[in-house]
Design a protein around this motif. Structure first.
Motif, PDB file in Angstrom:
ATOM      1  N   ASP A  21      -4.031  -7.083  -7.278  1.00  0.00           N
ATOM      2  CA  ASP A  21      -3.371  -6.999  -5.970  1.00  0.00           C
ATOM      3  C   ASP A  21      -4.303  -6.526  -4.863  1.00  0.00           C
ATOM      4  O   ASP A  21      -3.834  -6.256  -3.751  1.00  0.00           O
ATOM      5  N   VAL A  22      -5.594  -6.404  -5.134  1.00  0.00           N
ATOM      6  CA  VAL A  22      -6.478  -5.799  -4.135  1.00  0.00           C
ATOM      7  C   VAL A  22      -6.584  -6.653  -2.875  1.00  0.00           C
ATOM      8  O   VAL A  22      -6.584  -6.122  -1.751  1.00  0.00           O
ATOM      9  N   ALA A  23      -6.653  -7.970  -3.001  1.00  0.00           N
ATOM     10  CA  ALA A  23      -6.797  -8.833  -1.823  1.00  0.00           C
ATOM     11  C   ALA A  23      -5.571  -8.728  -0.924  1.00  0.00           C
ATOM     12  O   ALA A  23      -5.689  -8.549   0.299  1.00  0.00           O
ATOM     13  N   LEU A  24      -4.396  -8.813  -1.514  1.00  0.00           N
ATOM     14  CA  LEU A  24      -3.156  -8.720  -0.733  1.00  0.00           C
ATOM     15  C   LEU A  24      -3.050  -7.360  -0.055  1.00  0.00           C
ATOM     16  O   LEU A  24      -2.687  -7.264   1.128  1.00  0.00           O
ATOM     17  N   ALA A  25      -3.371  -6.293  -0.791  1.00  0.00           N
ATOM     18  CA  ALA A  25      -3.255  -4.944  -0.237  1.00  0.00           C
ATOM     19  C   ALA A  25      -4.181  -4.751   0.952  1.00  0.00           C
ATOM     20  O   ALA A  25      -3.781  -4.209   1.989  1.00  0.00           O
ATOM     21  N   VAL A  26      -5.439  -5.184   0.841  1.00  0.00           N
ATOM     22  CA  VAL A  26      -6.388  -5.012   1.934  1.00  0.00           C
ATOM     23  C   VAL A  26      -5.967  -5.812   3.153  1.00  0.00           C
ATOM     24  O   VAL A  26      -6.038  -5.326   4.293  1.00  0.00           O
ATOM     25  N   LEU A  68      -1.763  -0.338  -4.620  1.00  0.00           N
ATOM     26  CA  LEU A  68      -2.467  -1.082  -5.674  1.00  0.00           C
ATOM     27  C   LEU A  68      -1.802  -0.961  -7.038  1.00  0.00           C
ATOM     28  O   LEU A  68      -2.324  -1.477  -8.030  1.00  0.00           O
ATOM     29  N   GLY A  69      -0.665  -0.268  -7.101  1.00  0.00           N
ATOM     30  CA  GLY A  69       0.038  -0.128  -8.372  1.00  0.00           C
ATOM     31  C   GLY A  69      -0.662   0.787  -9.347  1.00  0.00           C
ATOM     32  O   GLY A  69      -0.620   0.559 -10.565  1.00  0.00           O
ATOM     33  N   LEU A  70      -1.286   1.863  -8.829  1.00  0.00           N
ATOM     34  CA  LEU A  70      -2.045   2.783  -9.678  1.00  0.00           C
ATOM     35  C   LEU A  70      -1.315   4.102  -9.899  1.00  0.00           C
ATOM     36  O   LEU A  70      -1.931   5.111 -10.271  1.00  0.00           O
TER      37      LEU A  70
END
Length: 295
Positions: free
Chosen positions: A197-202, A182-184
């Motif tokens: 980016d949460v949708a792509l990551a999941v 998530l780039g955190l």
């Protein structure tokens, strides 16, 4: 109006919500205690946190919240803390302040009708409440397994919420892996980041078994639908992310200000479940996920 005078009105609303089964409030006769301040990162007091039984209630210190009752936490300690930007700069505060004044007026009338002259949560006679308010109530929650773990860094609320969402669908990931996706940042150097980016990551972490949608204009009805379909979702407010695992809605046909639309959120920052007043929250986004059916 002092913080304790406002607490009396909140106590009346909590008592009504408990009487009709809309909230799992404290037992009968529990006082709303002396508050501690909750600060905004700008240095302003934005909430008064009152202990109530084994939990606490957050009461608006400023009319811009739009309602006196902001949140109810059934289990938790009432401690002074700092919130990072509890509402967006572009929030229509004049409109919210007018809504706040109307709710205070209605709740003051309700407190007089039920005879509550002190900040004490009382479970009123349901017949009387139905006569006074003519309420309609709808409440649902997900099983207790739909709870996110506590965030492992101050900046990793999103990672903790995604971890809880994936765990609900039996995908075990640790927060450090999710923070990377998530780039955190990393454990030694965490960063707050965004939820872009949460949708792509999941989708990628589940092999596209979950279809994910992100909204920048979330509604209460959206979260209501997810709970009814037995699915958790993620709610974003400025500076925070929480997993939504339930809702409650009480509408009054006589006193609009006594109505309540609440979301049960699992807050990884506090490690506690909160019933948040949706009308008082500055919801800026949401993430919903569902299993993709393969033909």
């Amino acid at each position: 109006m002092s913080s304790m005078e406002t607490a009396r009105l909140v106590a009346a609303q909590l008592g009504v919500l408990a009487a009709v089964g809309a909230l799992p409030c404290a037992g009968d006769g529990v006082p709303v205690g002396e508050p501690v301040p909750v600060w905004c990162d700008s240095g302003e007091v934005v909430l008064w946190r009152h202990p109530v039984g084994r939990g606490y209630v957050d009461v608006a210190a400023r009319p811009c919240w739009g309602a006196p009752l902001v949140a109810f936490v059934p289990e938790g300690r009432a401690e002074s803390t700092v919130l990072r930007r509890p509402w967006p700069v572009t929030d229509p505060r004049e409109e919210a302040a007018e809504r706040y004044r109307q709710r205070v007026q209605d709740l003051a009338h309700l407190a007089r009708v039920v005879g509550l002259d002190e900040p004490v949560v009382r479970r009123f006679d349901r017949g009387m409440v139905e006569e006074v308010l003519r309420p309609r109530v709808d409440t649902r929650t997900l099983p207790p397994c739909a709870r996110p773990p506590e965030q492992e860094a101050d900046e990793w609320a999103l990672a903790a919420c995604v971890q809880g969402l994936l765990a609900f669908y039996r995908y075990p990931y640790d927060q450090e892996r999710l923070a990377t996706e998530l780039g955190l940042g990393t454990g030694p150097d965490p960063v707050r980041g965004t939820w872009d980016d949460v949708a792509l990551a999941v989708r990628e972490l589940t092999g596209k078994a979950l279809s994910v949608e992100v909204s920048t204009a979330p509604t209460f009805a959206e979260h209501l639908t997810e709970v009814r379909e037995q699915r958790p979702s993620i709610s974003f407010v400025p500076g925070r992310a929480r997993v939504v695992t339930g809702y409650t809605r009480m509408s009054s046909l006589r006193l609009i200000g006594a109505s309540f639309a609440g979301l049960l959120v699992q807050d990884p920052a506090e490690g506690a479940a909160r019933w948040e007043n949706y009308d008082a929250m500055a919801c800026v986004g949401s993430c919903t996920a569902r299993v993709t059916l393969v033909p």
